[in-house]
Design a protein around this motif. Structure first.
Motif, PDB file in Angstrom:
ATOM      1  N   VAL A 117       0.834  -1.202   0.000  1.00  0.00           N
ATOM      2  CA  VAL A 117       0.000   0.000   0.000  1.00  0.00           C
ATOM      3  C   VAL A 117       0.869   1.252   0.000  1.00  0.00           C
ATOM      4  CG1 VAL A 117      -1.569   1.380   1.429  1.00  0.00           C
ATOM      5  CG2 VAL A 117      -2.060  -1.037   1.029  1.00  0.00           C
ATOM      6  N   LEU A 118       1.836   1.284   0.894  1.00  0.00           N
ATOM      7  CA  LEU A 118       2.635   2.504   1.030  1.00  0.00           C
ATOM      8  C   LEU A 118       3.556   2.716  -0.164  1.00  0.00           C
ATOM      9  CD1 LEU A 118       3.608   2.335   4.811  1.00  0.00           C
ATOM     10  CD2 LEU A 118       1.778   3.674   3.766  1.00  0.00           C
ATOM     11  N   ARG A 119       4.199   1.636  -0.580  1.00  0.00           N
ATOM     12  CA  ARG A 119       5.191   1.783  -1.653  1.00  0.00           C
ATOM     13  C   ARG A 119       4.522   2.055  -2.998  1.00  0.00           C
ATOM     14  NH1 ARG A 119       7.448   3.167  -4.986  1.00  0.00           N
ATOM     15  NH2 ARG A 119       9.295   2.469  -6.120  1.00  0.00           N
ATOM     16  N   PHE A 120       3.486   1.306  -3.303  1.00  0.00           N
ATOM     17  CA  PHE A 120       2.919   1.421  -4.642  1.00  0.00           C
ATOM     18  C   PHE A 120       1.674   2.292  -4.719  1.00  0.00           C
ATOM     19  CE2 PHE A 120       5.327  -2.581  -4.980  1.00  0.00           C
ATOM     20  CZ  PHE A 120       6.220  -2.147  -5.953  1.00  0.00           C
ATOM     21  N   PHE A 121       0.811   2.163  -3.710  1.00  0.00           N
ATOM     22  CA  PHE A 121      -0.431   2.926  -3.803  1.00  0.00           C
ATOM     23  C   PHE A 121      -0.250   4.356  -3.302  1.00  0.00           C
ATOM     24  CE2 PHE A 121      -2.858  -1.331  -3.168  1.00  0.00           C
ATOM     25  CZ  PHE A 121      -2.343  -1.785  -4.373  1.00  0.00           C
ATOM     26  N   GLU A 122       0.601   4.517  -2.315  1.00  0.00           N
ATOM     27  CA  GLU A 122       0.846   5.865  -1.805  1.00  0.00           C
ATOM     28  C   GLU A 122       2.156   6.464  -2.324  1.00  0.00           C
ATOM     29  OE1 GLU A 122      -1.261   7.639  -0.270  1.00  0.00           O
ATOM     30  OE2 GLU A 122      -2.755   6.135   0.293  1.00  0.00           O
ATOM     31  N   ASP A 123       2.826   5.691  -3.194  1.00  0.00           N
ATOM     32  CA  ASP A 123       4.057   6.167  -3.824  1.00  0.00           C
ATOM     33  C   ASP A 123       5.120   6.666  -2.851  1.00  0.00           C
ATOM     34  OD1 ASP A 123       3.383   5.640  -6.513  1.00  0.00           O
ATOM     35  OD2 ASP A 123       2.046   7.391  -6.488  1.00  0.00           O
ATOM     36  N   MET A 124       5.268   5.957  -1.756  1.00  0.00           N
ATOM     37  CA  MET A 124       6.308   6.373  -0.811  1.00  0.00           C
ATOM     38  C   MET A 124       7.623   5.704  -1.152  1.00  0.00           C
ATOM     39  SD  MET A 124       4.284   6.462   2.824  1.00  0.00           S
ATOM     40  CE  MET A 124       5.251   7.706   3.629  1.00  0.00           C
TER      41      MET A 124
END
Lengths: 163, 294
Positions: A117-124
């Motif tokens: 979620v964080l890496r890909f969906f929230e682009d972190m």
């Protein structure tokens, strides 16, 4: 940065990323009512403990960590409660029909789902994700790799390292 | 095979309820409010909460004015503390020690002015009874297990021809509590207990005039000392000091100046304690009734 400024930054960040906070919560609790509860409680906690923020750069990560912890709390409490009619009703009425996403994420454990979620969906960035999980970057990368494998995502297309 | 971009699109399509922003803004407000309360309570818990109670009797010097009927000349009225009673209690962790003075108001011949004497003593007793019954309630509620200490002492701070003021220092040690300053004024001209609005001309704009002056003083104090905070143009407008009321607490000090008092938390965070503002005579000279100020 004094505590008043910190609170202002936290407030700004909340207003900027509340949708992300909601979706993040939703990915855990999987229904609207609980996700809203999580967001509300997280916002409350964040404002009240804004003075603990050390660096402005970390406010977003820190907010997400609060959302995650709150989600987990609610989930734990839920398993202890028996499902009341009300909760069942809420689940039925849930407007979000896109359950296959939730289903595919459901196969992941908490950390794996979070990393996706964080890496890909929230682009972190990997480093920021690492900050939220309080793991080192290499650990995050391997969690990410495992998660992608579980999701049977085309790794070639997706990529998993830093940009 | 799942495509990551598809997944991302689905994630982004998770519908955020329309009222979410509203709920969040409300929560932010609440959290700020609560935080303030918590800070306050922590401060109270660790310090003495000082409550000042000043009971003032205005003795009017005008020769045709006497308390009750004109048979009693007011000049030479003697007001003194003649005796006191003491309420003492110890219940496990809780203790109270409350001194209740008894005051006599006499004319120059030493005759007790009954009604005046009764009036002031009843006012004091009503106040101390409230304190005692609150303590008793707390003891009952906690079985004496709460940590609480209530001490009330008094001191005559002004006793001149014009003014008799007795000040009560209420020391409460406990977790929490929102204490108030209470001041009774007895107008010797009418024998009635009066409130702030009664010392001003009835059609005057005293609330605005005095409030504006207080706001100026607040700003000045905040500019001079960064540790000082008043709720004025703060982030929570609901909390801001706006205006005094008809019955805002006041007394008249030895210099004959009006002093406005705010309870703890009323216009400032708890650590600021009880706040007093002296109003220069110049500010209100055109709107006060005759006889109350020098």
């Amino acid at each position: 940065m004094n505590s008043k400024q910190k609170k202002e930054y936290v407030e700004k960040e909340i207003l900027k990323s509340y949708k992300s906070m909601y979706r993040l919560a939703y990915s855990y609790v999987k229904n609207e009512a609980d996700a809203l509860d999580v967001v509300q409680e997280s916002v409350y906690k964040a404002i009240r403990s804004a003075s603990k923020v050390k660096q402005i750069d970390y406010i977003r990560s820190w907010l997400y960590r609060i959302v995650i912890n709150t989600s987990l709390d609610i989930l734990h409490n839920k398993t202890r409660e028996s499902l009341s009619d009300e909760i069942i009703q809420e689940a039925i009425e849930d407007k979000n029909k896109d359950l296959d996403l939730i289903d595919s994420l459901h196969n992941l454990n908490d950390k794996e789902r979070l990393v996706i979620v964080l890496r890909f969906f929230e682009d972190m960035k990997i480093n920021d994700v690492a900050e939220i999980l309080q793991e080192n970057a290499n650990t995050v990368k391997s969690i990410l790799y495992r998660a992608l494998k579980k999701l049977r995502v085309d790794i070639e297309k997706g990529g998993y390292g830093d940009e | 095979m799942n495509n990551l971009n598809d997944l991302k699109r689905k994630y982004e399509n998770i519908e955020v309820p329309e009222n979410t922003l509203e709920i969040i803004e409300e929560t932010i407000k609440k959290a700020k409010h609560k935080e303030r309360r918590i800070t306050i309570l922590t401060n109270v818990a660790s310090t003495f909460a000082t409550v000042i109670l000043v009971i003032t009797i205005l003795v009017n010097l005008s020769p045709n004015i006497a308390y009750g009927l004109s048979r009693l000349p007011v000049l030479g009225v003697v007001i003194e503390v003649v005796t006191f009673r003491n309420y003492e209690s110890k219940d496990n962790n809780m203790q109270a020690n409350i001194n209740i003075p008894e005051i006599s108001v006499k004319d120059e011949k030493g005759q007790i002015l009954e009604e005046s004497t009764q009036n002031i003593n009843q006012s004091i007793e009503k106040y101390t009874e409230t304190l005692i019954s609150r303590y008793k309630e707390d003891v009952e509620a906690s079985g004496g297990e709460a940590l609480q200490s209530v001490n009330l002492e008094y001191e005559v701070i002004t006793n001149n021809e014009r003014l008799f003021s007795i000040r009560f220092n209420e020391l409460i040690i406990m977790a929490g509590g929102n204490e108030k300053v209470k001041i009774f004024h007895l107008d010797k001209q009418t024998g009635e207990i009066i409130i702030l609005k009664d010392i001003f001309d009835s059609n005057s704009d005293f609330k605005r005039i005095v409030s504006d002056n207080i706001k100026e003083q607040m700003k000045k104090r905040m500019e001079e000392d960064e540790n000082i905070t008043y709720w004025l143009d703060s982030e929570v407008p609901d909390w801001d000091f706006n205006s005094i009321n008809d019955d805002t607490t006041f007394y008249i000090n030895e210099e004959g100046k009006l002093v406005i008092i705010f309870d703890e938390y009323e216009v400032a965070p708890g650590f600021m304690g009880v706040q007093e503002f002296e109003i220069e005579k110049e500010v209100i000279k055109d709107i006060v009734k005759d006889g109350f100020f020098n």
